[in-house]
Write a protein that holds these residues in place. Structure first.
Motif, PDB file in Angstrom:
ATOM      1  N   LEU A 243      41.996  37.225  38.317  1.00 61.62           N
ATOM      2  CA  LEU A 243      42.760  35.989  38.842  1.00 61.62           C
ATOM      3  C   LEU A 243      42.613  35.096  37.595  1.00 61.62           C
ATOM      4  O   LEU A 243      41.686  35.358  36.755  1.00 61.62           O
ATOM      5  CB  LEU A 243      41.544  35.416  39.760  1.00 61.62           C
ATOM      6  CG  LEU A 243      41.405  36.108  41.304  1.00 61.62           C
ATOM      7  CD1 LEU A 243      40.291  35.075  41.966  1.00 61.62           C
ATOM      8  CD2 LEU A 243      42.890  35.880  42.014  1.00 61.62           C
TER       9      LEU A 243
ATOM     10  N   LEU B 269      32.674  41.505  40.163  1.00 61.32           N
ATOM     11  CA  LEU B 269      34.017  41.017  39.765  1.00 61.32           C
ATOM     12  C   LEU B 269      33.999  40.156  39.032  1.00 61.32           C
ATOM     13  O   LEU B 269      35.100  39.405  38.579  1.00 61.32           O
ATOM     14  CB  LEU B 269      35.031  40.749  41.055  1.00 61.32           C
ATOM     15  CG  LEU B 269      35.246  42.182  41.942  1.00 61.32           C
ATOM     16  CD1 LEU B 269      36.270  41.749  42.953  1.00 61.32           C
ATOM     17  CD2 LEU B 269      35.901  43.119  41.196  1.00 61.32           C
ATOM     18  N   ARG B 270      32.727  39.433  38.606  1.00 59.52           N
ATOM     19  CA  ARG B 270      32.932  38.373  37.604  1.00 59.52           C
ATOM     20  C   ARG B 270      33.138  38.979  36.015  1.00 59.52           C
ATOM     21  O   ARG B 270      32.683  39.974  35.881  1.00 59.52           O
ATOM     22  CB  ARG B 270      31.503  37.757  37.589  1.00 59.52           C
ATOM     23  CG  ARG B 270      31.381  36.819  38.728  1.00 59.52           C
ATOM     24  CD  ARG B 270      29.774  36.167  38.448  1.00 59.52           C
ATOM     25  NE  ARG B 270      29.399  35.260  39.489  1.00 59.52           N
ATOM     26  CZ  ARG B 270      29.751  33.969  39.744  1.00 59.52           C
ATOM     27  NH1 ARG B 270      30.070  33.509  38.707  1.00 59.52           N
ATOM     28  NH2 ARG B 270      29.308  33.240  40.608  1.00 59.52           N
ATOM     29  N   LEU B 271      33.957  38.065  35.467  1.00 63.05           N
ATOM     30  CA  LEU B 271      34.112  38.252  34.093  1.00 63.05           C
ATOM     31  C   LEU B 271      33.134  37.515  33.130  1.00 63.05           C
ATOM     32  O   LEU B 271      32.906  36.406  33.531  1.00 63.05           O
ATOM     33  CB  LEU B 271      35.344  37.931  33.509  1.00 63.05           C
ATOM     34  CG  LEU B 271      36.605  38.936  34.070  1.00 63.05           C
ATOM     35  CD1 LEU B 271      37.886  38.155  33.764  1.00 63.05           C
ATOM     36  CD2 LEU B 271      36.463  40.286  33.857  1.00 63.05           C
TER      37      LEU B 271
ATOM     38  N   ILE C  36      36.863  35.196  37.286  1.00 63.05           N
ATOM     39  CA  ILE C  36      37.093  36.467  38.112  1.00 63.05           C
ATOM     40  C   ILE C  36      38.008  37.290  37.780  1.00 63.05           C
ATOM     41  O   ILE C  36      39.187  37.118  37.593  1.00 63.05           O
ATOM     42  CB  ILE C  36      37.185  35.619  39.537  1.00 63.05           C
ATOM     43  CG1 ILE C  36      35.976  35.103  40.018  1.00 63.05           C
ATOM     44  CG2 ILE C  36      37.518  36.706  40.538  1.00 63.05           C
ATOM     45  CD1 ILE C  36      36.313  33.872  41.543  1.00 63.05           C
TER      46      ILE C  36
END
Lengths: 586, 462
Positions: B301, B129-131, B298
């Protein structure tokens, strides 16, 4: 399932001691504490079992309950693996929350709800042995995914699903009384059986010239990539992940950066496989255990990757495992053995490190599968030597067990020479065998080309050292031309930009043409110097079309045209004007 | 982030102290105490200290005392366990505050409290889920913004040696950094700073602190050493909440990481753990990663967490475990040069040794300015040529240099004096930085600018 009396007696980070377990065996999974954190039994001493926990154990206290699951660390293997991201224990990360809190949530279980189209290839009533194909499911990325009779089953096919949609919960067939589910479980530390191990044969085409031309690795071979930080290790491995000609790639990010992984996931999703036309992501299984995730799951992730690779190999596929970085895995071993009070060997690593490394690399190979097909697993492992010290244990042990070594050199990287594979510090033990394969497959000059390039680079290095001592102008013409030729090889052949649209991937024919072009031009320069043309006139010649050919020439034919033009220039006009411009360095 | 209900535990006090050794206290007869739990330790005289549980074995608990064990009497000490790993209050009430390395007020204000608490150890971010970082953080410092652009979600350390102004630079970054007008907060974690250094940092950061954009945690050189192990974790826990819950772009500056690692080594030695390189514990890499990897962006978020750790390389040795392991985790590095410093250039950044690995995602078209990446590449190429020319001139004498080599050396001088050299409180806009970059490139003839598009050269070449 054994007793409720079992309880935790000691906790020190990932090391948990449990007393009162009955009927427990080594390597079995035990859950500890109120959140039932999973761990693996690594030692049994009297009534006390030592458990290596796979999650953060904060809050686990002596007296907490411990439960044995009576099974070994297992991963779920199925078509859901392709194109998805998992943690070190093969639990999917896609449906998991943004922060991985072992107490708050359990990760969703694997591949239950997805659906695939199944086409049977066997028929009810057939007699099949272990590893025989029952049918295929349509998998993303064009991977030929077969459903096989499990290794421990054989006999008559009693029931077989007709063509149609299947999910991860479905049973595909009943063979000799054994149910064959689409998604099965396998203890990851155990090798999956094969019929026979075969010798190496064909090269793995990586699309990276320095590897394919100088230091190739076979399908089923092993390679290690040692390099200090900033030498471009991860970029090189990601290039291989994207472009090599395997059917399935298992990328295990083992104790590395989260942002890099995110970047690779994004890039893979946007790239098309040049061979199948599918998404590159669709042939890739990613096991992500970033450096801040629990350390002991890092230890398991390597074995999870090997089990996944063997699963696809059993279908008769060529699989590449990329492990970045095996040093972080070794650190997990060290951490645990230290907490467990084992006697340390070199630099605190356990004495079993060398054999553990060897055993991991031995899961590579070319095999005849139980079903009678040919499949292979190639393992490529990054090594991160502490302080760039190539004599440290992980680096020095690994060198002994791998067939190819691609050492990354910090000086090359600082000079922006990428990939920074050192020609002096790398090797390819199977080069002779691969030369034979090339000779049988239309490139009889492969071995001679490799030998000429290696010799040229070595001579250029020697001459370069002399030039540093006494100045280039004091050298005899032959050595000055060697320095020139070394530069042409480095800039025209070996350097390859991962960011380049045209050159990030280079096929074998174009790589051979580029190398031949540089060798021909270098040879001509040497001839001319022998005929008395002053070396500085040759040095000042504008070789930039040749050096830019890797970017400008999309095919081997075009490379040859450029080379011919440069050769013609060198032949036709006796060089008189000292060069107006410096040859391009890009 | 997950909230679990705290409390609900009976909290008996334990008084049987079995052993005191270095920073460690070993208590006997404890029950129901979990690993990594937080402990409050009361001395006979009424003084309160704090600790973390390093190991529990039967009824023994090994506790690392943050304030040290000096003056403790094993017969007159009582320990109370919190029932969970340490949690701290999070929220905007931290902004504008100056606190100790343990989070206690150092500005005369009331203790920072709040309903919402988070565990200071944090949880690993789900890597799926990391960008990937993609937008710049501008520091107002030309050499950084031009050549090693900091990107939101990146960790970019400063590698320095004793005597160089890395603290001033870290402070200047903390004081000036911005995210193109979006809400921005800074958390500064100072570890092992001398009183003089701390005073300098406080002065640099005063304005931003007064504006309510900054939290300052200060662990001084003569504060409890073990407290340093907690300081970056407090800072990151506060910053994570500012970033991912309150939607700000948070920058965490941590200095000096070498002091932090030494504290870790001290505890490790006291526990009798097997030493690895230079006697640092074998888990130093994973421990540093548990800090550095808390930055990022994230999916789903708001906000971002960017990190600038500063460290001094003992004896200037980049292969020392602290810079080495940091370099393996972080995404590039800013290396300071004693040579530039000696010549009076501030900030003395060695441009050729420095690198921002994520710069190409955070600068250039759509991020900063269309010509930015090309200008940076051309500048670095010219600096590399200048270095070669200088080495050559040392061998053969400057009189024997050709025109292009002399030009390269003139370019380097112009770069150092015009672009790199900057006041310690001077903040330059990106437009100003790029204007200076083009002014410096003007030393080179137009035909040498082969890495920049012709249209950009037409538009900007002086």
């Amino acid at each position: 399932m054994s007793g409720t009396a079992a309880q935790v007696s000691r906790v020190s980070g990932p090391l948990v001691e449990v007393t009162g377990l009955t009927g427990i065996a080594m390597s079995q999974i035990v859950q500890v504490g109120e959140h039932r954190l999973p761990g693996e039994v690594v030692a049994i001493n009297g009534g006390t079992a030592t458990v290596q926990a796979y999650e953060y154990t904060g809050g686990v206290a002596p007296g907490d309950e411990a439960v044995s699951l009576g099974e070994q660390l297992s991963g779920r293997l199925g078509p859901h693996l392709l194109g998805a991201v998992f943690d070190g224990l093969l639990r999917p990360l896609a449906g998991a929350p943004a922060w991985l809190d072992p107490a708050a949530s359990s990760l969703p279980s694997s591949g239950q709800d997805l659906a695939w189209a199944f086409t049977p290839s066997a028929r009810e009533g057939d007699h099949l042995g272990p590893g025989a194909a029952l049918g295929a499911v349509s998998a993303p990325g064009g991977v030929r995914y077969l459903v096989l009779v499990p290794p421990d089953a054989s006999g008559q096919v009693r029931r077989l699903r007709p063509a149609g949609q299947v999910t991860g919960q479905d049973v595909i067939a009943v063979v000799g009384g054994t149910q064959v589910p689409l998604v099965s479980s396998w203890p990851v530390r155990q090798r999956r059986p094969v019929a026979r191990r075969l010798g190496p044969d064909a090269p793995l085409q990586t699309g990276q010239r320095v590897i394919d031309v100088l230091f190739p690795v076979t399908r089923g071979g092993t390679s290690a990539v040692p390099g200090g930080f900033g030498t471009g290790k991860t970029v090189l491995l990601q290039q291989i992940t994207k472009w090599c000609d395997a059917d399935v790639i298992v990328y295990v990010g083992c104790g590395e950066r989260g942002n890099e992984l995110a970047e690779m996931l994004t890039e893979l999703a946007g790239l098309t496989d040049p061979r199948t036309g599918g998404r590159l992501a669709g042939r890739t299984v990613i096991i992500a255990n970033t450096s801040n995730m629990p350390m002991m799951a890092r230890e398991a992730s390597i074995y999870s990757a090997a089990a996944v690779a063997e699963h696809f190999r059993d279908m008769g596929l060529h699989v590449v495992v990329v492990a970045d970085s095996t040093s972080r895995w070794a650190e997990a071993l060290r951490e645990f053995s230290s907490r467990n009070g084992e006697m340390p060997a070199e630099e605190g690593y356990p004495a079993s490190l060398a054999s553990a490394l060897a055993a991991f690399y031995e899961r590579a190979g070319r095999f005849t599968t139980l079903g009678g097909q040919e499949g292979s697993i190639t393992i490529i492992g990054a090594v991160s030597p502490a302080g760039g010290d190539m004599t440290e244990p992980v680096t020095s042990y690994t060198q002994r067990f791998v067939r190819s070594l691609w050492t990354l050199d910090r000086d090359l990287a600082y000079a922006r020479h990428y990939p920074a594979v050192s020609w002096a510090g790398s090797f390819a033990r199977d080069a002779g065998l691969i030369a034979g394969w090339h000779a049988r497959n239309g490139d009889p000059g492969w071995a001679a080309r490799r030998a000429s390039l290696t010799a040229l680079l070595a001579e250029a290095d020697r001459a370069g050292e002399l030039a540093e001592l006494m100045g280039a102008s004091a050298l005899p013409p032959r050595q000055r031309i060697a320095i020139l030729a070394g530069r042409l090889v480095r800039e025209g052949v070996l350097q390859q930009s991962a960011l380049s649209q045209a050159d990030a991937y280079c096929d074998q024919a174009r790589a051979a043409a580029l190398a031949d072009a540089v060798l021909a031009v270098s040879g001509r320069c040497l001839e001319l110097a022998g005929l008395g043309v002053p070396a500085d006139q040759l040095e000042d010649h504008d070789f930039s079309p040749l050096l830019r050919a890797k970017e400008d020439a999309p095919s081997a034919g075009r490379v040859r045209e450029i080379a011919d033009a440069v050769l013609a220039e060198l032949r036709e006009k006796p060089i008189t004007a000292p060069g107006q411009r410096e040859p391009g360095h890009d | 982030m997950t909230e679990t209900a705290g409390g609900g535990w009976a909290r008996p006090e334990f008084t049987a102290v079995e052993q005191l050794r270095g920073p460690l206290l070993i208590a006997r007869g404890v029950k129901g105490v979990g690993w990594d739990e937080f402990a409050s330790i009361r001395l006979g005289a009424g003084e309160l200290r704090h600790g973390l549980v390093l190991e529990v074995n039967g009824d023994l608990a090994v506790i690392q005392v943050l304030e040290g064990t000096a003056g403790m009497d094993p017969n007159d000490t009582s320990i109370e366990f919190a029932g969970s790993p340490l949690r701290i209050a999070v929220g905007p009430q931290w902004l504008g505050r100056v606190c100790s390395g343990r989070g206690e007020p150092r500005d005369g204000g009331p203790p920072v409290t709040g309903e919402l608490t988070m565990p200071v150890a944090g949880f690993p971010v789900n890597p799926a889920l990391r960008l990937p970082p993609a937008e710049p953080v501008l520091t107002g410092i030309s050499v950084i913004d031009e050549l090693t652009t900091l990107v939101r979600g990146q960790k970019l350390p400063i590698f320095s040696v004793a005597g160089l102004p890395h603290l001033e630079l870290a402070g200047q970054i903390a004081a000036q950094a911005s995210a193109q007008g979006e809400p921005f907060s800074v958390v500064f974690a100072a570890m092992g700073l001398t009183h003089a250094d701390a005073a300098v940092i406080r002065a640099i950061l005063e304005e931003r602190s007064a504006a309510g954009d900054l939290v300052l945690f200060i662990n001084l050189a003569d504060d409890p050493v073990i407290e340093r192990i907690l300081t970056p974790r407090l800072a990151l826990t506060v910053a994570e909440h500012l970033a991912f819950t309150l939607g700000r772009h948070a920058l965490v500056v941590m200095a000096d990481m070498t002091s932090y690692c030494e504290a870790l080594r001290e505890v490790s030695m006291a526990r009798g753990e097997l030493p690895a390189r230079r006697a640092y514990p074998g888990y130093l890499y994973s421990d540093l990663a548990s800090l550095y990897e808390r930055c990022g962006r994230i999916e789903g978020l708001p906000g971002s967490l960017t990190m600038v750790p500063a460290l001094t390389m003992p004896s200037g040795d980049i292969t020392h475990p602290v810079p080495d392991l940091t370099g393996y985790i972080t995404e590039g590095q800013l290396v300071l040069s004693a040579d530039l410093h000696a010549r009076g250039i501030y900030p003395p950044v060695d441009a050729l040794s420095s690198l921002s690995r994520l710069m190409r995602h955070g600068a250039g078209p759509g991020r900063t300015r269309d010509d930015h990446l090309d200008v940076a590449a051309q500048t670095l190429a010219a600096l590399a040529a200048a270095r070669r020319a200088r080495e050559l001139s040392e061998l053969i004498g400057s009189a024997a240099l050709g025109d292009s080599d002399r030009r390269a050396i003139r370019f380097e001088q112009a770069f150092e004096t015009t672009l790199m050299n900057q006041g310690p409180a001077e903040s330059r806009t990106l437009a100003e930085t790029l204007r200076l970059a083009w002014q410096v490139l003007g030393v080179l003839p137009r035909r040498d600018l082969t890495m920049i598009s012709a249209s950009a050269v037409d538009r900007y070449y002086p």
